[in-house]
Design a protein around this motif. Structure first.
Motif, short mmCIF file in Angstrom:
data_model
loop_
_atom_site.label_atom_id
_atom_site.label_comp_id
_atom_site.label_asym_id
_atom_site.label_seq_id
_atom_site.Cartn_x
_atom_site.Cartn_y
_atom_site.Cartn_z
N VAL A 147 31.88 42.90 34.86
CA VAL A 147 31.89 42.34 36.23
C VAL A 147 30.54 42.61 36.91
CG1 VAL A 147 34.39 42.39 36.59
CG2 VAL A 147 33.01 44.44 37.11
N ARG A 151 28.65 38.89 35.84
CA ARG A 151 28.77 38.17 37.11
C ARG A 151 27.39 37.69 37.59
NH1 ARG A 151 31.80 39.90 42.73
NH2 ARG A 151 30.27 39.02 44.16
N MET A 158 33.33 31.97 36.74
CA MET A 158 33.78 32.85 37.82
C MET A 158 35.27 33.21 37.75
SD MET A 158 33.27 32.32 41.90
CE MET A 158 34.14 33.31 43.11
N GLN A 162 36.40 37.02 37.78
CA GLN A 162 37.13 37.39 39.00
C GLN A 162 38.46 38.06 38.66
OE1 GLN A 162 35.70 36.53 42.25
NE2 GLN A 162 37.18 38.14 42.76
N LYS A 163 39.07 37.58 37.58
CA LYS A 163 40.37 38.13 37.15
C LYS A 163 40.22 39.54 36.58
CE LYS A 163 41.97 35.82 33.90
NZ LYS A 163 42.59 35.60 32.63
N TYR A 165 38.72 42.22 37.65
CA TYR A 165 38.90 43.39 38.52
C TYR A 165 40.34 43.90 38.39
CZ TYR A 165 34.48 41.90 40.69
OH TYR A 165 33.18 41.56 40.91
N GLU A 235 36.69 46.33 44.77
CA GLU A 235 37.84 45.79 44.01
C GLU A 235 38.50 46.83 43.11
OE1 GLU A 235 39.05 42.78 44.32
OE2 GLU A 235 37.48 41.85 45.55
#
Lengths: 290, 290
Positions: A147, A151, A158, A162-163, A165, A235
């Motif tokens: 991440v 990222r 994305m 994003q998933k 975390y 997160e």
């Protein structure tokens, strides 16, 4: 208690508490002074002296953890180190983990994934390197790269990163439930400190091998990385696996701080020497006759 | 060079050469004095001083090996430690490998095989723990258990273990051909030294965890083990992966001797700082502008 020695200074170098280094205490990354020494009033040489002393404490606790692991206690510790290039992750392994018995430490560093690793879920390579019972595992970079660099450079879409975390939080909760204390630390440096450190690597032929031209290219993404780190802290700073931010422009401070974080973690485990599962007097007699 | 300090003794503590510890030099196990200090004339305190000094040399060489590993050199070192219970294998890991950067050391200890391991060839679990390029791997026990405890206790039929000597030699030749320098050392103690060390473990609650009643049972098989060790030395002392016997009743001597064996191995590799694969001046300029 030879108080006389400390007459010149009313503030004794104190212990750095884990709570001092929590993001909720220190605030957002962009507001933190990377040269600060939260929780410690002393000089560099005070810090070095204290590190040696606390290193003994660390080694003592580590031996208890190891002894437990050899006697059926399934608990372990995982120290996760993240930070920009040159932030001092390797130096932590060398100078902090170097103070304890190598038998009780497992070390893994996670660089660019191999083709085989890319064929699997991002946690696949991580799970293979988790510490055994009784061990302190140290990750020099970790699942958080997925991440961070991923990222910043859009290495996956994305929605995928994003998933992660949430996946990371679930993974760490599982780890903790299975008896691993997870100590997460981000070594926080300034771009100027990084430039200085890279310059040193270019100044000495015995340091060239630590240098990679791509490290300079990455500097152009500094703010993107800081955003990614900030998001990571927001997160994945959970109750079971909290983050710590260690101002790391002063290497000696960072080493001391990480030492204290690991000591705190070990002290919270309430370790003790395992009880013998044999009759000591009987065994003494058997031994004498052997 | 403060020679004055050495006026009392004309013999300075010398370096212990690998050749001094070869079975062909020392003779059969049952003729070796386990309290001897081959190649070293000094006292315990001389030995401790020398160990610190030689530890710095070891750490310096290890850094070269590690730097090479990070720069495409695929070579590595594997230190194989064998010896009876309490012979000091763990202490070697702690006190010798503890002198170098943990990042460059991988440690594995091989106890009783798990059910999963028993379903595979005896080398299966070994191959999973081999050192990566640039690393010093340390095996606390090893594939040799499969011709030691296995032979002594008839854990597999004789034709099976008998074939393993050859399999081990072939395996080690492969390893060496692939760039791993194999350093094999047997820590040789007397049954009396073992009794003393086991007694210490029964004397202190903080040492109970190191004690296992089975260790006493195993003492009844001492001569069987010595035969198995002797056979191991005869069958697997090859040019590519030679054995060394380290008299180990004096722990300090054994630690010094192993340090020297690893230094010898590293020196024979002719290591140097890797050349930069970039233009240093160009990178300095880029960095300054970054």
């Amino acid at each position: 208690m030879s108080k006389t020695k400390d007459l010149g200074s009313s503030k004794k170098p104190d212990r750095i508490r884990s709570s001092t280094l929590r993001p909720e205490t220190l605030g957002r990354l962009d507001t933190i002074d990377t040269r600060a020494k939260p929780g410690f009033d002393g000089s560099k040489s005070d810090g070095a002296k204290l590190l040696t002393k606390r290193g003994e404490r660390l080694a003592g606790l580590q031996e208890l953890l190891y002894a437990g692991g050899r006697s059926g206690d399934t608990r372990s510790v995982l120290l996760v180190l993240q930070g920009m290039d040159t932030s001092g992750k390797g130096g932590i392994v060398r100078h902090v983990m170097g103070m304890v018995d190598p038998q009780g430490v497992s070390h893994a560093s996670f660089g660019k994934p191999t083709d085989e690793e890319l064929e699997h879920d991002f946690l696949w390579r991580i799970k293979k390197k988790l510490p055994d019972p009784g061990q302190i595992g140290v990750f020099d970079r970790s699942h958080y790269e997925d991440v961070l660099v991923v990222r910043v450079h859009d290495l996956v879409p994305m929605p995928v990163w994003q998933k992660r975390y949430e996946e990371i939080n679930a993974f760490e909760r599982e780890l903790v439930d299975a008896g691993t204390t997870v100590v997460k630390a981000m070594l926080h440096i300034s771009p100027d400190a990084q430039r200085e450190r890279l310059a040193k690597r270019l100044d000495r032929p015995d340091k060239y091998w630590k240098f990679n031209p791509a490290d300079i290219d990455e500097r152009a993404y500094w703010s993107g990385y800081q955003e990614a780190y900030q998001a990571m802290l927001e997160e994945t700073d959970t109750d079971v696996a909290p983050w710590h931010v260690v101002p790391a422009d002063r290497k000696w401070y960072a080493r001391l701080a990480i030492t204290e974080l690991v000591i705190d973690a070990l002290e919270a485990m309430d370790l003790g020497w395992p009880d013998p599962d044999f009759d000591v007097e009987h065994e003494k007699k058997r031994l004498a006759e052997s």
